[in-house]
Design an enzyme around this catalytic site. Structure first.
Site, short mmCIF file in Angstrom:
data_model
loop_
_atom_site.label_atom_id
_atom_site.label_comp_id
_atom_site.label_asym_id
_atom_site.label_seq_id
_atom_site.Cartn_x
_atom_site.Cartn_y
_atom_site.Cartn_z
N SER A 69 29.99 26.41 114.50
CA SER A 69 30.89 27.32 113.79
C SER A 69 30.05 28.32 113.00
O SER A 69 28.97 28.00 112.51
CB SER A 69 31.79 26.54 112.83
OG SER A 69 32.51 27.42 111.99
N TYR B 230 33.24 20.78 105.92
CA TYR B 230 33.21 21.39 107.25
C TYR B 230 31.93 22.18 107.44
O TYR B 230 31.28 22.09 108.49
CB TYR B 230 34.44 22.30 107.41
CG TYR B 230 34.60 22.86 108.80
CD1 TYR B 230 35.16 22.09 109.82
CD2 TYR B 230 34.19 24.16 109.10
CE1 TYR B 230 35.33 22.61 111.10
CE2 TYR B 230 34.35 24.69 110.37
CZ TYR B 230 34.92 23.91 111.37
OH TYR B 230 35.05 24.41 112.64
#
Length: 283
Positions: A148, A161
């Protein structure tokens, strides 16, 4: 030429494949003539995906669905054995399973444990379970891990995250080095870095795709294009953020260390305007 591991009669395994990017990748691999194993937590989630893929493949025997938690090492080993018995040697492994329940630095421990065990632990476990056999069979192979942009620029708001995806980046870079330095190894690695993609993970109650978001299918098409070009870092743009802007954000984040700025200086009141000026500059 397509990536040599993505070829007819070869086998792909995708985790987190009941929907989103994982399912879109499974469809693309089936269209390329591959046999596909899709892995997700429950068979309820996998059932419709398996039926759709089998219809696309024209055969129930070319698609396997396996319910497995990627944090369960023994379960992943059983899944690998099952795939080997039913579809044969694995050539493409896509460690794609991920969750994003939200987090804060001093928030619930359960959220941190879940995110790190799935997003990072699942990538490590999948690679360590499937990788040795992929190297051993001697045919071209690819381990593709879904990272990501949040693992690179680490914006404030969801630290668990960010940490998990930063770990995926570091692990995949180390994996690529390990594979390329092994004599005779024909397995490579790549890091998929999606942009804004409209999936169950990002929908957050929305029913319609935002105009700036890409579909999973667009993301996978870009991934295949960049794999064909030989990219390791598959940095996806979207309808809101261009490649040029991504590069500037990444360069600025690295510059925090080089120039000894405060961490996350893009969001620091003393430096935010300097970033905006930098981002607006035409190179």
């Amino acid at each position: 030429m397509p990536h040599p591991a993505i070829a007819p009669e070869r086998t792909a395994v995708i985790t987190g494949a009941a929907s989103g990017i994982g399912l879109a990748a499974a469809k693309a691999f089936v269209r390329a003539g591959m046999k596909v194993a899709i892995v997700d937590r429950t068979m309820e989630g996998l059932a419709s995906a398996r039926d759709e893929l089998a219809a696309l493949a024209g055969s129930d025997e070319r698609v396997v669905a396996a319910a497995c938690d990627v944090t369960d090492r023994q379960g992943m080993e059983r899944t690998a054995a099952h795939v080997g018995r039913t579809l044969g040697p694995v050539h493409v492994l896509m460690n794609n399973a991920g969750i994003q329940p939200g987090s804060s630095i001093f928030g619930e421990q359960a959220q941190w444990d879940a995110v790190l065990s799935v997003n990072l632990g699942g990538v490590i476990t999948g690679t360590r379970v499937f990788g040795p056999a992929m190297m051993a069979h001697g045919e071209p192979g690819l381990i593709l891990n879904t990272g990501s942009k949040q693992g690179i620029t680490t914006p404030p708001g969801d630290p668990a995250y960010n940490v998990s995806k930063a770990g995926v980046k570091a692990f995949t870079e180390a994996l690529a080095h390990e594979l390329r330095t092994r004599e005779g190894c024909r397995v490579g690695a790549a890091l998929l870095i999606p942009g804004f993609v409209f999936t169950g993970l990002t929908a957050r109650g929305r029913q319609e795709k935002p105009e700036g978001a890409w579909t999973p299918e667009e993301t996978v098409a870009f991934m295949l294009e960049r794999l064909e070009a030989g990219d390791f870092y598959i940095l996806c743009p979207d309808g809101e953020v261009s490649r040029n802007m991504d590069e500037k954000r990444i360069a600025w984040a690295a510059g925090d260390i080089v120039h000894n700025r405060p961490p996350l200086s893009r969001w620091h009141p003393d430096h935010a305007q300097a970033f905006r000026d930098f981002a607006a500059r035409e190179d």
